[in-house]
Scaffold this motif. Sequence first.
Motif, PDB file in Angstrom:
ATOM      1  N   ASP A   1       0.828  -1.209   0.000  1.00 61.14           N
ATOM      2  CA  ASP A   1       0.000   0.000   0.000  1.00 61.14           C
ATOM      3  C   ASP A   1       0.857   1.253   0.000  1.00 61.14           C
ATOM      4  N   ARG A   2       2.141   1.074   0.245  1.00 63.12           N
ATOM      5  CA  ARG A   2       3.069   2.205   0.280  1.00 63.12           C
ATOM      6  C   ARG A   2       4.484   1.674   0.119  1.00 63.12           C
ATOM      7  N   ILE A   3       5.335   2.483  -0.490  1.00 61.57           N
ATOM      8  CA  ILE A   3       6.757   2.142  -0.554  1.00 61.57           C
ATOM      9  C   ILE A   3       7.535   3.289   0.078  1.00 61.57           C
ATOM     10  N   LYS A   4       8.425   2.952   1.004  1.00 58.01           N
ATOM     11  CA  LYS A   4       9.247   3.968   1.660  1.00 58.01           C
ATOM     12  C   LYS A   4      10.657   3.912   1.102  1.00 58.01           C
ATOM     13  N   ILE A   5      11.077   5.026   0.528  1.00 58.17           N
ATOM     14  CA  ILE A   5      12.397   5.102  -0.105  1.00 58.17           C
ATOM     15  C   ILE A   5      13.443   5.323   0.973  1.00 58.17           C
ATOM     16  N   ASP A   6      14.421   4.443   1.019  1.00 59.04           N
ATOM     17  CA  ASP A   6      15.420   4.515   2.072  1.00 59.04           C
ATOM     18  C   ASP A   6      16.191   5.832   2.044  1.00 59.04           C
ATOM     19  N   ARG A   7      16.558   6.284   3.231  1.00 57.49           N
ATOM     20  CA  ARG A   7      17.189   7.597   3.314  1.00 57.49           C
ATOM     21  C   ARG A   7      18.571   7.641   2.662  1.00 57.49           C
ATOM     22  N   SER A   8      19.206   6.477   2.488  1.00 54.92           N
ATOM     23  CA  SER A   8      20.523   6.476   1.844  1.00 54.92           C
ATOM     24  C   SER A   8      20.422   7.000   0.406  1.00 54.92           C
ATOM     25  N   LEU A   9      19.247   6.847  -0.219  1.00 55.89           N
ATOM     26  CA  LEU A   9      19.068   7.307  -1.593  1.00 55.89           C
ATOM     27  C   LEU A   9      18.925   8.828  -1.664  1.00 55.89           C
ATOM     28  N   LEU A  10      18.706   9.446  -0.499  1.00 59.37           N
ATOM     29  CA  LEU A  10      18.547  10.903  -0.486  1.00 59.37           C
ATOM     30  C   LEU A  10      19.863  11.639  -0.261  1.00 59.37           C
ATOM     31  N   ALA A  11      20.900  10.882   0.082  1.00 55.98           N
ATOM     32  CA  ALA A  11      22.203  11.513   0.294  1.00 55.98           C
ATOM     33  C   ALA A  11      22.702  12.066  -1.042  1.00 55.98           C
ATOM     34  N   GLY A  12      23.047  13.326  -1.060  1.00 54.35           N
ATOM     35  CA  GLY A  12      23.560  13.946  -2.290  1.00 54.35           C
ATOM     36  C   GLY A  12      22.500  14.141  -3.351  1.00 54.35           C
ATOM     37  N   PHE A  13      21.256  13.947  -2.958  1.00 54.27           N
ATOM     38  CA  PHE A  13      20.148  13.940  -3.916  1.00 54.27           C
ATOM     39  C   PHE A  13      19.906  15.326  -4.537  1.00 54.27           C
ATOM     40  N   VAL A  14      20.113  16.378  -3.766  1.00 54.30           N
ATOM     41  CA  VAL A  14      19.842  17.713  -4.306  1.00 54.30           C
ATOM     42  C   VAL A  14      20.943  18.162  -5.268  1.00 54.30           C
ATOM     43  N   GLU A  15      22.198  17.844  -4.925  1.00 53.21           N
ATOM     44  CA  GLU A  15      23.337  18.324  -5.721  1.00 53.21           C
ATOM     45  C   GLU A  15      23.615  17.429  -6.922  1.00 53.21           C
ATOM     46  N   ASN A  16      23.340  16.151  -6.749  1.00 53.43           N
ATOM     47  CA  ASN A  16      23.801  15.173  -7.735  1.00 53.43           C
ATOM     48  C   ASN A  16      22.692  14.797  -8.721  1.00 53.43           C
ATOM     49  N   GLU A  17      22.900  15.156  -9.992  1.00 53.96           N
ATOM     50  CA  GLU A  17      21.896  14.949 -11.047  1.00 53.96           C
ATOM     51  C   GLU A  17      21.534  13.467 -11.195  1.00 53.96           C
ATOM     52  N   ARG A  18      22.547  12.599 -11.164  1.00 58.14           N
ATOM     53  CA  ARG A  18      22.309  11.159 -11.317  1.00 58.14           C
ATOM     54  C   ARG A  18      21.448  10.624 -10.182  1.00 58.14           C
ATOM     55  N   GLN A  19      21.814  11.046  -8.954  1.00 61.02           N
ATOM     56  CA  GLN A  19      21.078  10.605  -7.768  1.00 61.02           C
ATOM     57  C   GLN A  19      19.617  11.050  -7.865  1.00 61.02           C
ATOM     58  N   LYS A  20      19.440  12.248  -8.382  1.00 58.97           N
ATOM     59  CA  LYS A  20      18.095  12.796  -8.546  1.00 58.97           C
ATOM     60  C   LYS A  20      17.302  11.929  -9.528  1.00 58.97           C
ATOM     61  N   LYS A  21      17.956  11.525 -10.614  1.00 57.81           N
ATOM     62  CA  LYS A  21      17.320  10.677 -11.627  1.00 57.81           C
ATOM     63  C   LYS A  21      16.884   9.341 -11.016  1.00 57.81           C
ATOM     64  N   VAL A  22      17.725   8.792 -10.140  1.00 61.14           N
ATOM     65  CA  VAL A  22      17.409   7.506  -9.503  1.00 61.14           C
ATOM     66  C   VAL A  22      16.135   7.640  -8.663  1.00 61.14           C
ATOM     67  N   VAL A  23      16.085   8.691  -7.835  1.00 59.82           N
ATOM     68  CA  VAL A  23      14.920   8.883  -6.970  1.00 59.82           C
ATOM     69  C   VAL A  23      13.664   9.142  -7.821  1.00 59.82           C
ATOM     70  N   GLU A  24      13.823   9.947  -8.870  1.00 58.13           N
ATOM     71  CA  GLU A  24      12.689  10.214  -9.769  1.00 58.13           C
ATOM     72  C   GLU A  24      12.171   8.934 -10.398  1.00 58.13           C
ATOM     73  N   ALA A  25      13.107   8.079 -10.818  1.00 56.97           N
ATOM     74  CA  ALA A  25      12.715   6.814 -11.447  1.00 56.97           C
ATOM     75  C   ALA A  25      11.947   5.940 -10.457  1.00 56.97           C
ATOM     76  N   ILE A  26      12.391   5.924  -9.202  1.00 58.12           N
ATOM     77  CA  ILE A  26      11.700   5.117  -8.186  1.00 58.12           C
ATOM     78  C   ILE A  26      10.287   5.664  -7.955  1.00 58.12           C
ATOM     79  N   ILE A  27      10.161   6.982  -7.939  1.00 56.48           N
ATOM     80  CA  ILE A  27       8.841   7.572  -7.719  1.00 56.48           C
ATOM     81  C   ILE A  27       7.924   7.281  -8.918  1.00 56.48           C
ATOM     82  N   THR A  28       8.485   7.328 -10.118  1.00 54.48           N
ATOM     83  CA  THR A  28       7.714   6.976 -11.307  1.00 54.48           C
ATOM     84  C   THR A  28       7.276   5.513 -11.253  1.00 54.48           C
ATOM     85  N   PHE A  29       8.195   4.655 -10.804  1.00 55.05           N
ATOM     86  CA  PHE A  29       7.897   3.231 -10.632  1.00 55.05           C
ATOM     87  C   PHE A  29       6.701   3.050  -9.688  1.00 55.05           C
TER      88      PHE A  29
END
Length: 287
Positions: free
Chosen positions: A194-222
């Motif tokens: 009913d819900r998926i919780k994205i681990d906080r390790s995926l948020l490290a460097g998420f604002v600065e790092n374009e690749r990391q941002k893409k990963v999180v976006e892809a998970i949210i799209t998933f």
Amino acid sequence: YVAKKNGEPFTQFRSGMLSLLKEKADLEEAFRSALKNDEIVPHYQPLIDLGTGRIQGFEALARWTHNSLGSIPPTVFIPLAEEIGLIGELSNRLFERACLDATQWPADITLSFNLSPTELTDKALSNRLLQTLSKTGLDARRLEIEITENVLIQDLATATSILADIHAAGIRIALDDFGTGYSNLAQVSNLQFDRIKIDRSLLAGFVENERQKKVVEAIITFGKGLGVPMTAEGIETVGQATQLQNIGCACGQGFYFGRAIPAEDAFKLLPLRDSELSNRLDLISEA
Ligand code: C2E
Ligand code: MG
Ligand code: MG
Ligand code: MG
């Protein structure tokens, strides 16, 4: 060779090991007594609806402060409880306490409760949960159970049938720490979380790092593709909160919004949830 040359290192090693064993035995004894005396209690960390900035629920997180040892983290005592076969008893007590606390909250505020993988091998689990719900009067629909992918690599068939029982009772199930374990996507999509919780390790460097941002976006799209709301864990900055809001993450949790706090404080926070948190929301939209 070292021991032969000079007895000292071996003696040191042995006494080091003995003191470790002693420490472990002491901790175990302290744990047993804390459990008996209800010294391990749930604290509550707010879960924020990123669309409105409002508290939508609380996650219960076990806290133990020992007289002389100080605060002992759940990452230490939960595995210990599992090892010595007391996780069921600890979990029962925490769960009953958390349900009682949650009955004091407005009816739209949910309770999230973590279950450890070993509990998902106990066929009586769903009955245990239901008994406590009826004893405390908490509506099953206000409860969300959090499990990690580890439950799926042990006995998948048993875990699946227990989860089905829990689901049938109207309790929601969240997949915790997503992105750290096996992330078996076939199982994740089969199990109808009913819900998926994205681990906080995926948020490290998420604002600065374009690749990391893409990963999180892809998970949210998933998650969106599966129709499952996503919660981002470990939001510590307004920048992270804003980005996640922009890419359509439904819910957020983290030190930026608040740490786990005692039941009385969580209760006091609730009347403020419109004013205080709309301030936070202003912060989000300003940034
Ligand atoms: P979890 O369920 O993934 O819980 C989230 C953890 O992340 C909590 O750690 C929380 O304090 C921490 N956290 C939240 N926001 C932030 C942030 O912005 N930054 C950082 N650095 N950390 C953040 P905690 O309370 O130490 O719990 C650790 C784990 O222990 C939990 O991970 C959960 O797996 C387990 N646990 C805690 N309470 C219970 C319980 O009652 N039963 C069971 N079975 N497990 C529990
Ligand atoms: Mg959790
Ligand atoms: Mg987590
Ligand atoms: Mg975790």
